[in-house]
Design a protein around this motif. Structure first.
Motif, mmCIF file in Angstrom:
data_model
loop_
_atom_site.group_PDB
_atom_site.id
_atom_site.type_symbol
_atom_site.label_atom_id
_atom_site.label_comp_id
_atom_site.label_asym_id
_atom_site.label_seq_id
_atom_site.Cartn_x
_atom_site.Cartn_y
_atom_site.Cartn_z
ATOM 1 N N ALA B 45 0.838 -1.209 0.000
ATOM 2 C CA ALA B 45 0.000 0.000 0.000
ATOM 3 C C ALA B 45 0.873 1.259 0.000
ATOM 4 O O ALA B 45 0.480 2.306 -0.501
ATOM 5 N N ARG B 46 2.089 1.142 0.569
ATOM 6 C CA ARG B 46 2.987 2.309 0.630
ATOM 7 C C ARG B 46 3.701 2.552 -0.693
ATOM 8 O O ARG B 46 4.290 3.605 -0.899
ATOM 9 N N PHE B 47 3.697 1.578 -1.590
ATOM 10 C CA PHE B 47 4.340 1.755 -2.901
ATOM 11 C C PHE B 47 3.439 2.590 -3.801
ATOM 12 O O PHE B 47 2.216 2.445 -3.768
ATOM 13 N N PRO B 48 3.997 3.452 -4.640
ATOM 14 C CA PRO B 48 3.158 4.194 -5.591
ATOM 15 C C PRO B 48 2.574 3.257 -6.650
ATOM 16 O O PRO B 48 3.160 2.203 -6.927
ATOM 17 N N ASP B 49 1.444 3.649 -7.233
ATOM 18 C CA ASP B 49 0.861 2.826 -8.301
ATOM 19 C C ASP B 49 1.808 2.784 -9.493
ATOM 20 O O ASP B 49 2.466 3.774 -9.816
ATOM 21 N N GLY B 50 1.868 1.623 -10.134
ATOM 22 C CA GLY B 50 2.757 1.465 -11.291
ATOM 23 C C GLY B 50 4.198 1.169 -10.906
ATOM 24 O O GLY B 50 5.098 1.133 -11.758
ATOM 25 N N PHE B 51 4.424 0.952 -9.621
ATOM 26 C CA PHE B 51 5.786 0.695 -9.130
ATOM 27 C C PHE B 51 6.227 -0.734 -9.516
ATOM 28 O O PHE B 51 5.484 -1.694 -9.340
ATOM 29 N N ILE B 52 7.392 -0.838 -10.097
ATOM 30 C CA ILE B 52 7.908 -2.162 -10.506
ATOM 31 C C ILE B 52 9.272 -2.392 -9.859
ATOM 32 O O ILE B 52 10.126 -1.505 -9.882
ATOM 33 N N PHE B 53 9.443 -3.569 -9.294
ATOM 34 C CA PHE B 53 10.774 -3.906 -8.765
ATOM 35 C C PHE B 53 11.232 -5.261 -9.300
ATOM 36 O O PHE B 53 10.420 -6.081 -9.726
ATOM 37 N N SER B 54 12.563 -5.441 -9.290
ATOM 38 C CA SER B 54 13.116 -6.710 -9.773
ATOM 39 C C SER B 54 14.153 -7.227 -8.781
ATOM 40 O O SER B 54 14.762 -6.452 -8.037
ATOM 41 N N LEU B 55 14.320 -8.529 -8.794
ATOM 42 C CA LEU B 55 15.361 -9.166 -7.991
ATOM 43 C C LEU B 55 16.112 -10.119 -8.915
ATOM 44 O O LEU B 55 15.482 -10.879 -9.667
ATOM 45 N N GLY B 56 17.432 -10.068 -8.892
ATOM 46 C CA GLY B 56 18.168 -10.960 -9.796
ATOM 47 C C GLY B 56 19.655 -10.901 -9.571
ATOM 48 O O GLY B 56 20.128 -10.402 -8.542
ATOM 49 N N ALA B 57 20.382 -11.428 -10.553
ATOM 50 C CA ALA B 57 21.837 -11.487 -10.440
ATOM 51 C C ALA B 57 22.483 -10.558 -11.460
ATOM 52 O O ALA B 57 22.039 -10.471 -12.601
ATOM 53 N N TYR B 58 23.554 -9.882 -11.052
ATOM 54 C CA TYR B 58 24.316 -9.001 -11.940
ATOM 55 C C TYR B 58 25.220 -9.859 -12.835
ATOM 56 O O TYR B 58 25.755 -10.850 -12.363
ATOM 57 N N PRO B 59 25.417 -9.600 -14.095
ATOM 58 C CA PRO B 59 24.812 -8.524 -14.878
ATOM 59 C C PRO B 59 23.645 -9.021 -15.746
ATOM 60 O O PRO B 59 22.823 -8.220 -16.138
ATOM 61 N N ASN B 60 23.585 -10.330 -16.003
ATOM 62 C CA ASN B 60 22.611 -10.791 -17.006
ATOM 63 C C ASN B 60 21.483 -11.651 -16.443
ATOM 64 O O ASN B 60 20.862 -12.402 -17.162
ATOM 65 N N GLY B 61 21.284 -11.615 -15.182
ATOM 66 C CA GLY B 61 20.169 -12.351 -14.603
ATOM 67 C C GLY B 61 20.521 -13.750 -14.169
ATOM 68 O O GLY B 61 21.700 -14.075 -14.106
ATOM 69 N N PRO B 62 19.555 -14.592 -13.845
ATOM 70 C CA PRO B 62 18.101 -14.437 -14.040
ATOM 71 C C PRO B 62 17.471 -13.394 -13.099
ATOM 72 O O PRO B 62 18.047 -13.062 -12.079
ATOM 73 N N MET B 64 13.566 -11.654 -11.529
ATOM 74 C CA MET B 64 12.148 -11.790 -11.232
ATOM 75 C C MET B 64 11.606 -10.368 -11.181
ATOM 76 O O MET B 64 12.211 -9.503 -10.549
ATOM 77 N N VAL B 65 10.515 -10.118 -11.894
ATOM 78 C CA VAL B 65 9.963 -8.762 -11.908
ATOM 79 C C VAL B 65 8.548 -8.787 -11.329
ATOM 80 O O VAL B 65 7.715 -9.608 -11.724
ATOM 81 N N VAL B 66 8.303 -7.913 -10.371
ATOM 82 C CA VAL B 66 6.979 -7.815 -9.749
ATOM 83 C C VAL B 66 6.554 -6.348 -9.796
ATOM 84 O O VAL B 66 7.370 -5.457 -9.584
ATOM 85 N N GLY B 67 5.288 -6.115 -10.107
ATOM 86 C CA GLY B 67 4.824 -4.736 -10.211
ATOM 87 C C GLY B 67 3.465 -4.532 -9.585
ATOM 88 O O GLY B 67 2.704 -5.478 -9.393
ATOM 89 N N LYS B 68 3.203 -3.265 -9.239
ATOM 90 C CA LYS B 68 1.881 -2.904 -8.693
ATOM 91 C C LYS B 68 1.204 -2.038 -9.750
ATOM 92 O O LYS B 68 1.773 -1.021 -10.174
ATOM 93 N N ASP B 69 -0.003 -2.443 -10.205
ATOM 94 C CA ASP B 69 -0.637 -1.671 -11.287
ATOM 95 C C ASP B 69 -1.435 -0.483 -10.735
ATOM 96 O O ASP B 69 -1.450 -0.238 -9.530
ATOM 97 N N GLU B 70 -2.115 0.221 -11.635
ATOM 98 C CA GLU B 70 -2.826 1.447 -11.242
ATOM 99 C C GLU B 70 -3.961 1.163 -10.259
ATOM 100 O O GLU B 70 -4.347 2.013 -9.471
ATOM 101 N N LYS B 71 -4.506 -0.060 -10.350
ATOM 102 C CA LYS B 71 -5.624 -0.398 -9.438
ATOM 103 C C LYS B 71 -5.101 -0.856 -8.069
ATOM 104 O O LYS B 71 -5.882 -1.142 -7.175
ATOM 105 N N GLY B 72 -3.827 -0.987 -7.936
ATOM 106 C CA GLY B 72 -3.248 -1.372 -6.648
ATOM 107 C C GLY B 72 -3.019 -2.858 -6.502
ATOM 108 O O GLY B 72 -2.584 -3.317 -5.437
ATOM 109 N N SER B 73 -3.332 -3.629 -7.551
ATOM 110 C CA SER B 73 -3.093 -5.085 -7.419
ATOM 111 C C SER B 73 -1.672 -5.434 -7.858
ATOM 112 O O SER B 73 -1.122 -4.822 -8.798
#
Lengths: 395, 176
Positions: B45-62, B64-73
């Motif tokens: 709830a504290r994240f702004p809408d449309g906020f996207i974060f990723s977790l992975g390994a430098y430099p080429n991955g793998p 994981m991308v997770v985001g919060k859309d405009e509706k808050g889901s």
């Protein structure tokens, strides 16, 4: 607060411990290096040393060059060969994988590739290098003598001294440190130890230098059995000793003078012992002299040598003499470890009493500190006769 | 030249497969937990809408991308980071370091203390993501493994321990 101006310079990022090698790609990219050239000895263990290094570059998409043609007989031709490889294949960083000559060659090549080959002549000497050089990484595979991470390099009788030739990154990863019998690295151990002790005891006014030396001494003294075992305990992991040697390079670069080494260099010419052995042997006597001259902050030496609890339990006036006792005990341990080869006094290495005056004169003209002839003679006499630590020089 | 060779570095295939599966599972676990767990909901709830974060390994991955859309889901957005504008990147400095984390040999606090993790984005959001990850790991992992990975294993009521955990695991598998 002390009003004296002190300085400490170290540009090296030090990565030590479990999986330290896996940070290398990130650290290299951070300093804009994307195609490193590894310089190593011809007999480097491919399975235990090279493979973990190559594995650390997996998934990075980087190309790695490996030159494994360095030997003790390497000369200018080797530098020429590596220089042309570096330039023709477009490398942008050097990784020195190993100690001694590998590091010296890597530093020399780095001077050449950062400018022109003529710089090897132009920049010889003290503080001649005007700019930062290309990225240089030092990866330890065994015990060094501290020169690897220092501002010093010597190749083909040409000496270089500049903070710019210090490596940008130094890595000690226990996975690639080769186990070795302590006897085989004894010279390096006693040199690094003597350097750290002198730096700690005689640089009371430089807290940053002192804290580095303190960490180095504690790393070695936390497990004296590993550092100086009574008997040969066989091959053991020496990562903490290697860690201390890396730190000693930063300390060496920032010390104004290394008195025992200067004395050791002169004395070793008149007897059958190496410089490092003489340096280690002279250490308690030089420190005792310095203490009696009111120089340095000697009582804290016990804190570095034996830890906080013993330091607190020892009365103030006993602390320095306990420290000297520990150092002499280590010399005796060295004697046992080397099966009686390591000298416990100058008498045992064929040093003649008659040459005291002559050597004392040479020492005084070489040393920049204020030791008088009689004082220098008193130090030599104490080391010669293996006198008790409470010796007093004769004015 | 006799003493020289040039090596194009390869890939840790098995490690990459394992990490991709784990990141996929954790990503969908975050998505499921954001719907049923009140603490995770509050953090998002504290994240702004449309906020996207990723977790992975430098430099080429793998990654994981997770985001919060405009509706808050909250949604797991896959493993590609190139086609999205990532607001917060949490990266381990090497694939093998990410493997240490996801094979539970090292917990997040230990990994962080050993300077393995770096963040490209706002630190408060990174701290929130680490807190979310801790909660999700408690849901997804058996207690004896989760205790090794997180700093303090939480004392939750029975309903949360059993029913919410069941919902999060179900959600992670079927992707709701």
């Amino acid at each position: 607060m002390n009003s004296e101006i002190v300085r400490f310079y170290s540009k090296t990022k030090t990565g030590i411990g479990s999986h330290a090698l896996d940070h290398l790609v990130y650290d290299l990219n951070y300093i804009n290096a994307y195609k490193p050239l590894v310089i190593t000895r011809e007999n480097t263990d491919k399975k235990k040393v090279l493979r973990p290094l190559i594995k650390a570059f997996n998934d990075s998409g980087m190309v790695l060059g490996i030159y494994d043609g360095v030997s003790d007989s390497s000369d200018r031709e080797t530098i020429r060969e590596i220089f042309s490889l570096y330039r023709e294949r477009g490398f942008d960083a050097i990784i020195a994988l190993g100690q001694d000559i590998v590091c010296d060659i890597a530093k020399a090549v780095n001077i050449a590739v950062s400018g022109s080959p003529n710089d090897l002549k132009t920049f010889a000497g003290k503080n001649k290098i005007p700019n930062h050089l290309n990225p240089l990484v030092y990866i330890a595979t065994g015990m060094g003598n501290g020169k690897e991470t220092s501002k010093f390099a010597k190749f083909a009788d040409v000496e270089y001294e500049s903070f710019f030739i210090m490596p940008d990154i130094a890595i000690v990863d226990p996975r690639i440190i080769q186990p070795v019998a302590i006897q085989n690295i004894f010279e390096q151990i006693i040199f690094v130890f003597s350097l750290l002790i002198e730096a700690y005891a005689l640089n009371a006014s430089n807290p940053i230098l002192r804290s580095h030396a303190f960490v180095g001494i504690r790393l070695m003294m936390e497990n004296p059995e590993k550092f100086m075992p009574y008997n040969n305990v066989g091959n053991d992991n020496i990562a903490s000793l290697v860690h201390a040697s890396v730190i000693s390079g930063y300390v060496l670069s920032n010390m104004d003078t290394f008195i025992t080494k200067k004395l050791g260099k002169i004395i070793s010419q008149y007897c059958d012992a190496s410089i490092n052995e003489i340096v280690f042997l002279l250490l308690p006597y030089v420190l005792t002299f310095m203490n009696s001259s009111g120089y340095g902050d000697m009582e804290k030496l016990l804190l570095a040598l034996n830890g906080r609890e013993f330091y607190c339990a020892t009365p103030l006036k006993q602390r320095f003499f306990h420290s000297i006792g520990i150092l002499q005990n280590l010399i005796n341990r060295a004697f046992m470890l080397s099966n009686g080869r390591f000298p416990r006094s100058l008498k045992e290495v064929g040093f003649s009493f008659a040459s005291f005056d002559k050597i004392a004169k040479i020492c005084i003209s070489t040393l920049s500190c204020t030791i008088e002839h009689q004082e220098c003679r008193a130090i030599l006499k104490a080391a010669f006769e293996n006198e008790p630590v409470s010796f007093r020089y004769e004015k | 030249m006799k003493n020289f060779k040039e090596i194009s570095t390869g890939a840790n295939l098995l490690v990459n497969i394992y990490l991709n599966i784990m990141l996929w599972f954790v990503g969908r676990g975050i998505q499921a937990a954001s719907r049923v767990d009140k603490d995770v909901k509050e953090e998002f709830a504290r994240f702004p809408d449309g906020f996207i974060f990723s977790l992975g390994a430098y430099p080429n991955g793998p990654f994981m991308v997770v985001g919060k859309d405009e509706k808050g889901s909250v949604k797991y957005l896959g493993r590609k980071i190139t086609d999205k504008k990532i607001d917060l990147k949490l990266m381990l400095k090497h694939t093998s370091l990410l493997f240490l984390l996801f094979s539970f040999q090292e917990g997040t606090p230990v990994s962080n203390a050993r300077d393995r993790l770096f963040v490209d984005g706002d630190i408060p959001y990174a701290c929130a993501v680490v807190r979310i990850m801790n909660i999700v790991q408690v849901y997804l992992l058996p207690a004896f493994i989760a205790k090794m990975v997180i700093k303090r294993y939480p004392k939750w009521p029975l309903v949360r321990r059993i029913w919410t955990r069941f919902l999060v695991n179900l959600g992670a598998i079927i992707g709701v």
